[in-house]
Design a protein around this motif. Structure first.
Motif, PDB file in Angstrom:
ATOM      1  N   GLU A 127      40.941 -14.905  23.304  1.00 52.57           N
ATOM      2  CA  GLU A 127      42.208 -14.329  23.745  1.00 52.57           C
ATOM      3  C   GLU A 127      42.521 -14.783  25.168  1.00 52.57           C
ATOM      4  OE1 GLU A 127      41.692 -10.153  23.436  1.00 52.57           O
ATOM      5  OE2 GLU A 127      41.488 -10.140  21.249  1.00 52.57           O
ATOM      6  N   PRO A 128      43.789 -14.750  25.568  1.00 54.42           N
ATOM      7  CA  PRO A 128      44.128 -15.106  26.955  1.00 54.42           C
ATOM      8  C   PRO A 128      43.421 -14.172  27.943  1.00 54.42           C
ATOM      9  CG  PRO A 128      46.096 -15.012  25.589  1.00 54.42           C
ATOM     10  CD  PRO A 128      44.988 -14.450  24.759  1.00 54.42           C
ATOM     11  N   LYS A 129      43.022 -14.721  29.065  1.00 55.61           N
ATOM     12  CA  LYS A 129      42.317 -13.924  30.063  1.00 55.61           C
ATOM     13  C   LYS A 129      43.285 -12.970  30.747  1.00 55.61           C
ATOM     14  CE  LYS A 129      39.094 -14.287  33.912  1.00 55.61           C
ATOM     15  NZ  LYS A 129      38.336 -15.206  34.788  1.00 55.61           N
ATOM     16  N   ARG A 130      42.877 -11.706  30.823  1.00 51.90           N
ATOM     17  CA  ARG A 130      43.696 -10.683  31.468  1.00 51.90           C
ATOM     18  C   ARG A 130      42.867  -9.982  32.541  1.00 51.90           C
ATOM     19  NH1 ARG A 130      44.617 -10.091  25.884  1.00 51.90           N
ATOM     20  NH2 ARG A 130      46.763 -10.526  25.220  1.00 51.90           N
ATOM     21  N   ILE A 131      43.543  -9.092  33.268  1.00 50.94           N
ATOM     22  CA  ILE A 131      42.815  -8.304  34.272  1.00 50.94           C
ATOM     23  C   ILE A 131      41.773  -7.440  33.570  1.00 50.94           C
ATOM     24  CG2 ILE A 131      43.024  -6.490  36.006  1.00 50.94           C
ATOM     25  CD1 ILE A 131      45.765  -7.569  36.694  1.00 50.94           C
ATOM     26  N   ASN A 132      42.209  -6.790  32.485  1.00 49.93           N
ATOM     27  CA  ASN A 132      41.270  -6.025  31.662  1.00 49.93           C
ATOM     28  C   ASN A 132      40.664  -6.987  30.642  1.00 49.93           C
ATOM     29  OD1 ASN A 132      42.216  -3.885  33.089  1.00 49.93           O
ATOM     30  ND2 ASN A 132      43.360  -2.957  31.428  1.00 49.93           N
ATOM     31  N   ASN A 133      39.526  -7.561  30.991  1.00 49.02           N
ATOM     32  CA  ASN A 133      38.992  -8.666  30.191  1.00 49.02           C
ATOM     33  C   ASN A 133      37.678  -8.325  29.491  1.00 49.02           C
ATOM     34  OD1 ASN A 133      39.263 -11.371  29.274  1.00 49.02           O
ATOM     35  ND2 ASN A 133      37.681 -12.012  30.729  1.00 49.02           N
ATOM     36  N   LEU A 134      37.233  -7.078  29.598  1.00 50.00           N
ATOM     37  CA  LEU A 134      35.955  -6.698  28.996  1.00 50.00           C
ATOM     38  C   LEU A 134      36.189  -5.996  27.664  1.00 50.00           C
ATOM     39  CD1 LEU A 134      34.107  -5.278  32.138  1.00 50.00           C
ATOM     40  CD2 LEU A 134      34.227  -7.636  31.320  1.00 50.00           C
ATOM     41  N   LYS A 135      35.329  -6.285  26.701  1.00 49.08           N
ATOM     42  CA  LYS A 135      35.431  -5.657  25.387  1.00 49.08           C
ATOM     43  C   LYS A 135      34.042  -5.328  24.851  1.00 49.08           C
ATOM     44  CE  LYS A 135      39.775  -6.881  23.144  1.00 49.08           C
ATOM     45  NZ  LYS A 135      40.388  -7.391  21.900  1.00 49.08           N
TER      46      LYS A 135
END
Length: 318
Positions: A127-135
């Motif tokens: 997925e595109p990198k976002r500020i909230n990038n942890l899953k």
């Protein structure tokens, strides 16, 4: 009080001596050492300074630390309590990090269902990198070559947010994980771990992590399943209580022929007692024996009593 501060130390050995200056008996050891403390906890001495001091005339003389009384020397350990604790905590932390790393390697090599992976979303899912990038990804299937994960619908900015989600059992909510799964080869998963796309792996204990459920625990077995009731036998009992023995006989017969041991017991008793029919010990023994062969404890007792007055040698007891 400052978090880190310095303070004078107390003297442990306080035996009075004769003052060489005024000859009074108020000449004693005093401690003017400075100690670095964390709040009130001593960490390490900054200076060691002992003196003999007279409370009467004020005369003082310096005392070297190696000439101190043995009891006072033994008390030096108190200056290092904080340092010992710091070393202990750091050692535990370092060992914990190494243990976690060893466990993660073991989890990769010996996976189990519901192993929970902390991942960087952009690297793991593409997925595109976002500020909230942890899953969070959870292992749901695996074999010798591949591993299949379900991935969270939620993303996080900080690792502590994932821990909070686990503590509050969010992972067992129906919409937490996507219905779509992702399958990788074991080599790909190991590569994800090596390049830090997977930055942490944990294995649930008692279905939980951080005190919250991360998987649904199995449904408990009923403490007591009870006796499986047969409708014909129950109807026969009702008829019997109302004194309708012929109707009870018919219901017990249906139950007995259906293979229900309690129906067989009741039918055997009615043949034995001649209720709803004529006394027939042969049929009574037959049905009581049928129930006994199914493990009915009461039928076993009733059959034994009947066989005291009736020849049961022809019964098939196998």
């Amino acid at each position: 009080m400052l978090l880190f501060n310095t303070a004078a130390a107390d003297v442990f050995y306080k035996k009075q001596k004769t003052c060489p200056h005024c000859h009074s008996e108020h000449f004693s050891l005093s401690n003017h050492s400075k100690v670095l403390r964390f709040s009130i906890l001593p960490i390490i001495p900054l200076s060691i300074n002992y003196q003999h001091q007279c409370d009467a005339c004020g005369y003082t003389s310096a005392v070297s630390w190696y000439s101190l009384p043995p009891l006072e020397l033994a008390s030096f350990i108190k200056y290092f309590i904080g340092l010992v604790l710091i070393v202990y905590i750091l050692t535990k932390a370092i060992l914990g990090i190494h243990e976690q790393a060893d466990n993660e390697i073991r989890y990769l090599n010996e996976p189990k269902k519901f192993d929970t992976y902390f991942v960087y979303s952009d690297k793991f899912t593409g997925e595109p990198k976002r500020i909230n990038n942890l899953k969070v990804a959870q292992l749901v299937e695996f074999d010798d070559k591949s591993m299949t994960f379900r991935v969270a619908n939620y993303t996080y900015k900080y690792n502590k947010d994932i821990e909070i989600a686990m503590r509050t059992s969010m992972l067992v909510q129906d919409d937490y994980f996507s219905s779509k799964t992702m399958t990788f080869t074991k080599q790909q998963v190991k590569q994800f771990y090596e390049d830090n796309s997977i930055y942490k792996i944990m294995r649930p204990e008692l279905y939980s992590l951080y005190g919250g459920f991360v998987m649904h625990p199995p449904k408990p077995k009923p403490l007591y399943a009870g006796v499986k009731l047969d409708k014909h036998n129950q109807q026969g009992i009702t008829y019997f209580k109302d004194g309708q023995f012929k109707e009870a006989m018919e219901s017990f017969t249906l139950s007995a022929k259906g293979g229900y041991s309690w129906g067989q017991l009741n039918l055997g008793q009615m043949y034995r007692d001649g209720q709803g029919t004529e006394i027939n010990n042969e049929k009574a023994a037959y049905w009581l024996n049928k129930a006994t062969l199914q493990g009915n404890p009461k039928a076993k007792i009733e059959l034994a009593e009947l066989c005291l007055s009736y020849d049961c040698s022809k019964l098939d007891t196998q």
